[in-house]
Design a protein around this motif. Structure first.
Motif, PDB file in Angstrom:
ATOM      1  N   UNK A   1       6.266   2.657  -5.110  1.00 21.40           N
ATOM      2  CA  UNK A   1       5.453   2.667  -6.326  1.00 21.40           C
ATOM      3  C   UNK A   1       5.164   1.253  -6.798  1.00 21.40           C
ATOM      4  N   UNK A   2       6.166   0.378  -6.762  1.00 23.60           N
ATOM      5  CA  UNK A   2       5.950  -0.998  -7.211  1.00 23.60           C
ATOM      6  C   UNK A   2       5.010  -1.754  -6.280  1.00 23.60           C
ATOM      7  N   UNK A   3       5.135  -1.538  -4.975  1.00 23.80           N
ATOM      8  CA  UNK A   3       4.213  -2.174  -4.028  1.00 23.80           C
ATOM      9  C   UNK A   3       2.799  -1.670  -4.256  1.00 23.80           C
ATOM     10  N   UNK A   4       2.646  -0.378  -4.463  1.00 21.38           N
ATOM     11  CA  UNK A   4       1.321   0.188  -4.703  1.00 21.38           C
ATOM     12  C   UNK A   4       0.715  -0.350  -5.998  1.00 21.38           C
TER      13      UNK A   4
ATOM     14  N   UNK B   1      -4.263   2.566  -0.232  1.00 20.02           N
ATOM     15  CA  UNK B   1      -4.708   3.941  -0.060  1.00 20.02           C
ATOM     16  C   UNK B   1      -4.204   4.561   1.239  1.00 20.02           C
ATOM     17  N   UNK B   2      -4.093   3.769   2.289  1.00 14.20           N
ATOM     18  CA  UNK B   2      -3.740   4.336   3.585  1.00 14.20           C
ATOM     19  C   UNK B   2      -2.244   4.268   3.861  1.00 14.20           C
ATOM     20  N   UNK B   3      -1.706   3.078   3.924  1.00  8.85           N
ATOM     21  CA  UNK B   3      -0.314   2.902   4.318  1.00  8.85           C
ATOM     22  C   UNK B   3       0.658   3.455   3.282  1.00  8.85           C
ATOM     23  N   UNK B   4       0.469   3.079   2.034  1.00 10.29           N
ATOM     24  CA  UNK B   4       1.405   3.512   0.996  1.00 10.29           C
ATOM     25  C   UNK B   4       1.321   5.024   0.802  1.00 10.29           C
ATOM     26  N   UNK B   5       0.136   5.579   0.829  1.00  9.09           N
ATOM     27  CA  UNK B   5      -0.007   7.029   0.692  1.00  9.09           C
ATOM     28  C   UNK B   5       0.639   7.752   1.866  1.00  9.09           C
ATOM     29  N   UNK B   6       0.473   7.235   3.060  1.00  9.90           N
ATOM     30  CA  UNK B   6       1.119   7.834   4.227  1.00  9.90           C
ATOM     31  C   UNK B   6       2.637   7.806   4.122  1.00  9.90           C
ATOM     32  N   UNK B   7       3.175   6.680   3.653  1.00  5.88           N
ATOM     33  CA  UNK B   7       4.625   6.585   3.476  1.00  5.88           C
ATOM     34  C   UNK B   7       5.116   7.541   2.382  1.00  5.88           C
ATOM     35  N   UNK B   8       4.303   7.735   1.354  1.00  7.31           N
ATOM     36  CA  UNK B   8       4.668   8.699   0.313  1.00  7.31           C
ATOM     37  C   UNK B   8       4.688  10.116   0.870  1.00  7.31           C
ATOM     38  N   UNK B   9       3.733  10.424   1.730  1.00  8.94           N
ATOM     39  CA  UNK B   9       3.703  11.750   2.364  1.00  8.94           C
ATOM     40  C   UNK B   9       4.954  11.959   3.221  1.00  8.94           C
TER      41      UNK B   9
ATOM     42  N   UNK C   1      -9.163  -4.280   6.289  1.00  4.44           N
ATOM     43  CA  UNK C   1      -8.683  -3.586   5.099  1.00  4.44           C
ATOM     44  C   UNK C   1      -8.207  -4.566   4.048  1.00  4.44           C
ATOM     45  N   UNK C   2      -8.674  -4.383   2.832  1.00  2.00           N
ATOM     46  CA  UNK C   2      -8.222  -5.195   1.712  1.00  2.00           C
ATOM     47  C   UNK C   2      -7.002  -4.563   1.083  1.00  2.00           C
ATOM     48  N   UNK C   3      -6.573  -5.095  -0.058  1.00  2.57           N
ATOM     49  CA  UNK C   3      -5.395  -4.533  -0.724  1.00  2.57           C
ATOM     50  C   UNK C   3      -5.561  -3.068  -1.101  1.00  2.57           C
ATOM     51  N   UNK C   4      -6.769  -2.684  -1.473  1.00  2.00           N
ATOM     52  CA  UNK C   4      -6.990  -1.292  -1.837  1.00  2.00           C
ATOM     53  C   UNK C   4      -6.883  -0.393  -0.623  1.00  2.00           C
ATOM     54  N   UNK C   5      -7.387  -0.851   0.533  1.00  2.00           N
ATOM     55  CA  UNK C   5      -7.285  -0.066   1.756  1.00  2.00           C
ATOM     56  C   UNK C   5      -5.837   0.131   2.183  1.00  2.00           C
ATOM     57  N   UNK C   6      -5.042  -0.921   2.094  1.00  2.00           N
ATOM     58  CA  UNK C   6      -3.624  -0.820   2.433  1.00  2.00           C
ATOM     59  C   UNK C   6      -2.938   0.137   1.471  1.00  2.00           C
TER      60      UNK C   6
ATOM     61  N   UNK D   1       1.228  14.579  -5.170  1.00  4.94           N
ATOM     62  CA  UNK D   1       0.717  13.301  -5.646  1.00  4.94           C
ATOM     63  C   UNK D   1       0.042  12.532  -4.512  1.00  4.94           C
ATOM     64  N   UNK D   2       0.664  12.528  -3.338  1.00  2.00           N
ATOM     65  CA  UNK D   2       0.060  11.850  -2.190  1.00  2.00           C
ATOM     66  C   UNK D   2      -1.246  12.526  -1.779  1.00  2.00           C
TER      67      UNK D   2
END
Length: 150
Positions: free
Chosen positions: A131-134, A27-35, A20-25, A73-74
């Protein structure tokens, strides 16, 4: 006769696809944490046992509203995981949670449950950081060359 579509062979192409590249992280990890944060905000009043006062109900409504916006949003990020607009929405929701205990009276600081104030400030910090990490991951992914993305 061996046919290879890549000079490095099919094994290298498979390895690149699973990393996983930065976009994969993003899309997956940050979105999951937002959920998870959205679910927590919707359910926090019950877990933290807010009292049934007007101030606590107002705080619960605020947290539930932010939680629902965050969940939507997530979900939108899952359906269409591109762009910075979702990050901006999450950043604004986090900033709102940080300032809401001071701006919205909730019946006065002495009437607002300490758990509600603490929950809003902590979750505001969490949302701002997410949000800043994303945004950072999105910026990094857009600056990468195709070779770096592999």
């Amino acid at each position: 006769m061996a046919r290879h579509s890549s000079p490095r062979g099919p094994a290298a192409a498979r390895g690149a696809a699973t990393t996983p590249g930065p976009t994969g992280v993003r899309d997956q990890l940050v979105t999951g944490l937002m959920m998870l944060a959205g679910i927590w905000l919707v359910l926090a009043a019950w877990f933290l046992r807010y009292p049934f006062s007007d101030a606590a109900v107002d705080a619960q409504r605020n947290e539930t509203g932010v939680g629902i916006v965050l969940l939507l949003t997530a979900a939108a990020r899952i359906v269409r995981p591109r762009g910075w607009l979702s990050d901006l929405i999450v950043l604004l929701m986090g900033l709102w949670l940080l300032v809401a205990p001071a701006l919205v009276d909730y019946g006065g600081p002495q009437n607002t449950p300490r758990a509600a104030q603490t929950n809003e400030v902590v979750m505001g910090i969490v949302l701002v950081v997410l949000a800043l990490v994303s945004m950072l991951l999105l910026f990094r992914a857009r600056r990468m060359t195709p070779e770096e993305a592999r």
